[in-house]
Design a protein around this motif. Sequence first.
Motif, PDB file in Angstrom:
ATOM      1  N   GLY A  18       0.817  -1.217   0.000  1.00 47.05           N
ATOM      2  CA  GLY A  18       0.000   0.000   0.000  1.00 47.05           C
ATOM      3  C   GLY A  18       0.844   1.256   0.000  1.00 47.05           C
ATOM      4  N   VAL A  19       1.910   1.255   0.818  1.00 50.72           N
ATOM      5  CA  VAL A  19       2.812   2.411   0.875  1.00 50.72           C
ATOM      6  C   VAL A  19       3.461   2.648  -0.484  1.00 50.72           C
ATOM      7  CG1 VAL A  19       4.958   3.303   1.869  1.00 50.72           C
ATOM      8  CG2 VAL A  19       3.265   2.192   3.346  1.00 50.72           C
ATOM      9  N   LEU A  20       3.984   1.574  -1.088  1.00 51.88           N
ATOM     10  CA  LEU A  20       4.691   1.720  -2.366  1.00 51.88           C
ATOM     11  C   LEU A  20       3.762   2.179  -3.485  1.00 51.88           C
ATOM     12  CD1 LEU A  20       7.185  -1.307  -2.542  1.00 51.88           C
ATOM     13  CD2 LEU A  20       7.647   1.053  -1.925  1.00 51.88           C
ATOM     14  N   THR A  21       2.608   1.550  -3.620  1.00 50.65           N
ATOM     15  CA  THR A  21       1.711   1.902  -4.718  1.00 50.65           C
ATOM     16  C   THR A  21       1.186   3.332  -4.573  1.00 50.65           C
ATOM     17  OG1 THR A  21      -0.112   0.824  -3.520  1.00 50.65           O
ATOM     18  CG2 THR A  21       0.991  -0.461  -5.217  1.00 50.65           C
ATOM     19  N   LYS A  22       0.918   3.748  -3.350  1.00 50.68           N
ATOM     20  CA  LYS A  22       0.408   5.108  -3.118  1.00 50.68           C
ATOM     21  C   LYS A  22       1.498   6.152  -3.339  1.00 50.68           C
ATOM     22  CE  LYS A  22      -1.602   8.128   0.419  1.00 50.68           C
ATOM     23  NZ  LYS A  22      -2.034   8.242   1.836  1.00 50.68           N
ATOM     24  N   LYS A  23       2.661   5.935  -2.724  1.00 51.96           N
ATOM     25  CA  LYS A  23       3.724   6.942  -2.774  1.00 51.96           C
ATOM     26  C   LYS A  23       4.378   7.039  -4.155  1.00 51.96           C
ATOM     27  CE  LYS A  23       3.636   8.286   1.569  1.00 51.96           C
ATOM     28  NZ  LYS A  23       3.321   9.697   1.952  1.00 51.96           N
ATOM     29  N   LEU A  24       4.559   5.911  -4.833  1.00 51.93           N
ATOM     30  CA  LEU A  24       5.165   5.969  -6.169  1.00 51.93           C
ATOM     31  C   LEU A  24       4.275   6.712  -7.154  1.00 51.93           C
ATOM     32  CD1 LEU A  24       6.752   2.411  -6.633  1.00 51.93           C
ATOM     33  CD2 LEU A  24       7.962   4.592  -6.446  1.00 51.93           C
ATOM     34  N   ASP A 106      12.483   2.245   7.881  1.00 49.45           N
ATOM     35  CA  ASP A 106      11.711   2.122   9.111  1.00 49.45           C
ATOM     36  C   ASP A 106      10.420   2.902   8.900  1.00 49.45           C
ATOM     37  OD1 ASP A 106      10.560   2.260  11.609  1.00 49.45           O
ATOM     38  OD2 ASP A 106      12.400   2.827  12.656  1.00 49.45           O
ATOM     39  N   LEU A 107       9.308   2.196   8.729  1.00 52.37           N
ATOM     40  CA  LEU A 107       8.047   2.849   8.364  1.00 52.37           C
ATOM     41  C   LEU A 107       7.468   3.712   9.480  1.00 52.37           C
ATOM     42  CD1 LEU A 107       6.344  -0.031   6.348  1.00 52.37           C
ATOM     43  CD2 LEU A 107       7.415   2.043   5.460  1.00 52.37           C
ATOM     44  N   SER A 108       8.054   3.656  10.665  1.00 48.17           N
ATOM     45  CA  SER A 108       7.563   4.495  11.766  1.00 48.17           C
ATOM     46  C   SER A 108       8.123   5.920  11.695  1.00 48.17           C
ATOM     47  CB  SER A 108       7.930   3.869  13.112  1.00 48.17           C
ATOM     48  OG  SER A 108       9.342   3.858  13.296  1.00 48.17           O
ATOM     49  N   LYS A 109       9.103   6.128  10.815  1.00 50.80           N
ATOM     50  CA  LYS A 109       9.736   7.445  10.710  1.00 50.80           C
ATOM     51  C   LYS A 109       9.379   8.099   9.376  1.00 50.80           C
ATOM     52  CE  LYS A 109      13.671   5.965  13.560  1.00 50.80           C
ATOM     53  NZ  LYS A 109      15.141   5.762  13.597  1.00 50.80           N
ATOM     54  N   VAL A 110       8.680   9.209   9.439  1.00 53.49           N
ATOM     55  CA  VAL A 110       8.202   9.897   8.232  1.00 53.49           C
ATOM     56  C   VAL A 110       9.354  10.347   7.344  1.00 53.49           C
ATOM     57  CG1 VAL A 110       6.885  11.863   7.345  1.00 53.49           C
ATOM     58  CG2 VAL A 110       6.093  10.659   9.389  1.00 53.49           C
ATOM     59  N   THR A 112      12.315   9.134   7.074  1.00 49.03           N
ATOM     60  CA  THR A 112      12.951   7.970   6.467  1.00 49.03           C
ATOM     61  C   THR A 112      12.158   7.495   5.260  1.00 49.03           C
ATOM     62  OG1 THR A 112      13.754   7.312   8.639  1.00 49.03           O
ATOM     63  CG2 THR A 112      13.850   5.648   6.921  1.00 49.03           C
ATOM     64  N   ILE A 113      10.839   7.480   5.392  1.00 49.85           N
ATOM     65  CA  ILE A 113       9.973   7.046   4.286  1.00 49.85           C
ATOM     66  C   ILE A 113      10.154   7.977   3.087  1.00 49.85           C
ATOM     67  CG2 ILE A 113       7.586   6.720   3.534  1.00 49.85           C
ATOM     68  CD1 ILE A 113       6.922   6.021   6.459  1.00 49.85           C
ATOM     69  N   SER A 114      10.196   9.280   3.353  1.00 52.42           N
ATOM     70  CA  SER A 114      10.336  10.264   2.273  1.00 52.42           C
ATOM     71  C   SER A 114      11.648  10.076   1.513  1.00 52.42           C
ATOM     72  CB  SER A 114      10.261  11.682   2.855  1.00 52.42           C
ATOM     73  OG  SER A 114      10.486  12.647   1.857  1.00 52.42           O
ATOM     74  N   SER A 115      12.765   9.934   2.230  1.00 55.64           N
ATOM     75  CA  SER A 115      14.056   9.760   1.564  1.00 55.64           C
ATOM     76  C   SER A 115      14.113   8.421   0.840  1.00 55.64           C
ATOM     77  CB  SER A 115      15.197   9.882   2.575  1.00 55.64           C
ATOM     78  OG  SER A 115      15.094   8.884   3.577  1.00 55.64           O
ATOM     79  N   PHE A 116      13.496   7.400   1.443  1.00 55.16           N
ATOM     80  CA  PHE A 116      13.435   6.087   0.792  1.00 55.16           C
ATOM     81  C   PHE A 116      12.684   6.165  -0.533  1.00 55.16           C
ATOM     82  CE2 PHE A 116      10.406   2.575   0.103  1.00 55.16           C
ATOM     83  CZ  PHE A 116      11.282   1.584  -0.305  1.00 55.16           C
ATOM     84  N   MET A 117      11.541   6.825  -0.535  1.00 54.83           N
ATOM     85  CA  MET A 117      10.737   6.915  -1.761  1.00 54.83           C
ATOM     86  C   MET A 117      11.476   7.696  -2.844  1.00 54.83           C
ATOM     87  SD  MET A 117       8.179   5.010  -1.203  1.00 54.83           S
ATOM     88  CE  MET A 117       7.655   5.280  -2.895  1.00 54.83           C
ATOM     89  N   ASN A 118      12.173   8.754  -2.453  1.00 57.64           N
ATOM     90  CA  ASN A 118      12.953   9.516  -3.442  1.00 57.64           C
ATOM     91  C   ASN A 118      14.056   8.658  -4.052  1.00 57.64           C
ATOM     92  OD1 ASN A 118      11.540  11.953  -3.217  1.00 57.64           O
ATOM     93  ND2 ASN A 118      12.754  12.617  -1.463  1.00 57.64           N
TER      94      ASN A 118
END
Length: 348
Positions: A18-24, A106-110, A112-118
């Motif tokens: 869900g995270v990947l499909t939404k954020k990508l 680490d999905l608990s850290k916003v 981290t998620i942002s840099s990961f998606m970039n």
Amino acid sequence: MNKKIKVLVVDDSLFFRGVLTKKLAEFSNIEVLGYARDAFEAKEKIPELKPDVVTLDVEMPKLNGIEFLKQLLPEHPVPVVLVSSVSINVFDALAAGAVDFVRKPDLSKVDTISSFMNELASKITIASRAKVTTNKSKSAVSTLTRNSFMPIKTSPLANATIIALGASTGGTEATISVIKDLPPDTPGILVVQHMPPGFTKMYAERLNRICKMEVREAVDGDIVKNGLVLIAPGDYHMRLAKMGPNFVVKCFQADKVSGHRPSVDVLFNSVAEVAKKNAVGIIMTGMGRDGAQGLLNMRKQGAYTIGQSRESCVVYGMPMEAKNIGAVTIEASSENIPHVLRKHLSML
């Protein structure tokens, strides 16, 4: 208007899918075609949806990512970006034909998620232009490379030579092609591979098991010596320095250079400054221009420089940039670079 990159997400975690499909989908150059919950569903959807890139979790039930790649790529050579926790299995998946990988956040850290998606979006963009290789295509190593290594003359010049190698996307396997069969008397080799923390140590350990030379992750102050390969640690620059009669490496954290830490330019520039003509620079597959200027500086100081050929690169970016500015003395395939290197060293 640029054509969007069509992506299929393959992951067994409902939440992470869900995270990947939404954020990508938020990236303007990416279109998410859908997702697959496991490798079997992916095998059905890939021929149907024809994605430009697949993101793949390495650890999945029923059929893991490595076996999936071995079955998929010979029939459907689609670029694959791995999304993985820190695991040695990543390197098995890269050996099976995946283009690149991104460390799971680490999905608990916003933040981290942002840099990961970039990072993931960037690697998807690079992968969409990459050449996909399979085990079958990798097996065609020339007899020349396997059997024609020339012995190094035991000379002060050969023994004082520093070999510096830089690589990015596709580089984990290309680097193995270069150093795997080099004999234990080969001059010290310094390697910068764009790779996150945690993975560089495992990569060095993997190479150490299969190479004739000793391979380890570099530690600040390590002495460079014949028979030793030092891999720059993830998130640290590595440069060459002189300490008394010895060459040593300095590992340190500073701003990214050419967009990377570790940076190939940092290593190459230091080798140009410290080793001057007593050096060999090798620039290999990867997107961007990291290492190009550093390799040119090495060549200007009299070093021998080698660029990986277009045909053998997963991404002909860094070697192309180096060639275009006159930094490359000779081009060779990843399989034939060892022969070119040994021939050069034997003539010193």
